[in-house]
Write an enzyme that holds these catalytic residues in place. Structure first.
Site, short mmCIF file in Angstrom:
data_model
loop_
_atom_site.label_atom_id
_atom_site.label_comp_id
_atom_site.label_asym_id
_atom_site.label_seq_id
_atom_site.Cartn_x
_atom_site.Cartn_y
_atom_site.Cartn_z
N GLU A 77 0.84 -1.20 0.00
CA GLU A 77 0.00 0.00 0.00
C GLU A 77 0.87 1.25 0.00
O GLU A 77 1.93 1.27 0.63
CB GLU A 77 -0.91 -0.01 1.25
CG GLU A 77 -1.84 -1.20 1.29
CD GLU A 77 -2.79 -1.20 2.49
OE1 GLU A 77 -2.76 -0.25 3.30
OE2 GLU A 77 -3.58 -2.16 2.60
N GLU A 90 -8.83 1.66 -4.34
CA GLU A 90 -9.89 1.25 -3.41
C GLU A 90 -10.67 2.46 -2.88
O GLU A 90 -10.09 3.41 -2.36
CB GLU A 90 -9.27 0.47 -2.24
CG GLU A 90 -10.32 0.02 -1.23
CD GLU A 90 -9.87 -1.08 -0.27
OE1 GLU A 90 -8.75 -1.62 -0.44
OE2 GLU A 90 -10.65 -1.39 0.64
O1 KIV Z 1 -6.53 -7.48 1.32
C1 KIV Z 1 -7.32 -7.37 0.37
O2 KIV Z 1 -8.24 -8.17 0.19
C2 KIV Z 1 -7.13 -6.24 -0.52
C3 KIV Z 1 -8.19 -6.02 -1.56
C4 KIV Z 1 -9.38 -5.40 -0.96
C5 KIV Z 1 -7.67 -5.22 -2.69
O3 KIV Z 1 -6.18 -5.54 -0.41
#
Ligand code: KIV
Length: 280
Positions: A116, A183
């Site tokens: 991220e 997201e």
């Molecule tokens: O951890 C996860 O499932 C994610 C998705 C929502 C993209 O990062």
């Protein structure tokens, strides 16, 4: 034949071919989604909430992700398997981040990692890519920062925040990321990002204009019954109720002696039975 190459995704974007991604965390779920034709599977740190029962992704460890990634890799032959880098596995120290990303490939068997953040992680993304580790970015409502955001709020709504997100997406592309998850951001912003970068955008709560979409396995299959305030999730089935109904039926049949019948039992030779009858 081997797994789909990460480079295919950019080709698909260029050809206007949309694709889906889904999370999976274990052997049966990964097997089912690959059998259904899923080209890319994310072992997301969402496993903290949907598999391990935590209230966020924050407690998830490297060991959790490696353990679950191995099961997903064992279950699949074709899908690209992306392993999420858990909270604090890459934020504190770049050398530790490199070693952890390497572990997800070496020990987990993943094809790629996801982390991220935008411009501030771009140098790390570049270093990973140069070391041979494919990286997927993740922008917008990045769940590991939920405490910083103060909840699950739509991101990129102000001009400054939207411009920053655009720059972050460009920084990830320039650093060599092969795709980026967007997201919970406004759909017009996701469209702008999608049009301005050459790597695929994979949306969740980011509207219809992304090159791809991702859903969490348990959300789209309706495994939990308390989930349905999630605007970004579409339920394609209500498997939770199907499972509860089947288990109720099983309990009922055991209690009423309707199960097992001869069909589920094993017989013995009459001669053996006669011999056995002599045993005191
Ligand atoms: O951890 C996860 O499932 C994610 C998705 C929502 C993209 O990062």
């Amino acid at each position: 034949m081997g797994r789909i190459s990460i480079h295919k995704l950019k080709e698909w974007k260029a050809a206007g071919q949309r694709f889906a991604m889904i999370t999976a965390y274990d052997y049966p779920s990964a097997r089912l989604v690959e059998q259904a034709g899923m080209p890319i599977i994310l072992v997301g740190d969402s496993l903290g909430s949907v598999v391990l029962g935590y209230d966020s992704t924050v407690p998830v460890t490297m060991e959790d992700i490696i353990y679950h990634t191995r099961a997903v890799v064992r279950a699949t032959e074709k899908a690209i398997v992306v392993a999420d880098m858990p909270f604090m596995s890459y934020q504190a120290d770049p050398n530790e981040a490199m070693r952890n990303a390497g572990r997800l490939l070496k020990e987990g068997g993943a094809t790629a990692v996801k982390l991220e953040g935008g411009s501030h992680v771009a140098p790390l993304v570049r270093r990973m890519v140069e070391a041979g580790i494919p990286v997927m970015g993740h922008l917008g409502l990045t769940p590991q920062s939920v405490n910083q955001f103060g909840g699950h709020k739509v991101q990129g709504k102000t001009p400054a925040a939207a411009a920053k997100l655009l720059n972050d997406a460009r920084a990830l592309e320039e650093a060599g990321a092969f795709a980026v998850v967007l997201e919970t951001i406004p759909a017009p912003l996701a469209r702008m990002v999608t049009e301005r970068i050459s790597i695929p955008t994979i949306g969740i709560g980011a509207g219809p204009h992304c090159d791809a979409q991702v859903q969490v396995f348990h959300d789209m299959l309706g495994i939990y019954d308390d989930q349905r305030t999630l605007r970004h999730a579409k339920r394609y089935a209500v498997i939770g109720e199907t499972i509860r109904e089947a288990v109720r039926a099983y309990i009922g049949e055991v209690e009423s002696a309707a199960f097992p019948t001869a069909e589920h039992s094993f017989e013995m030779d009459n001669s053996t039975l006669t011999e056995l009858a002599q045993v005191r």
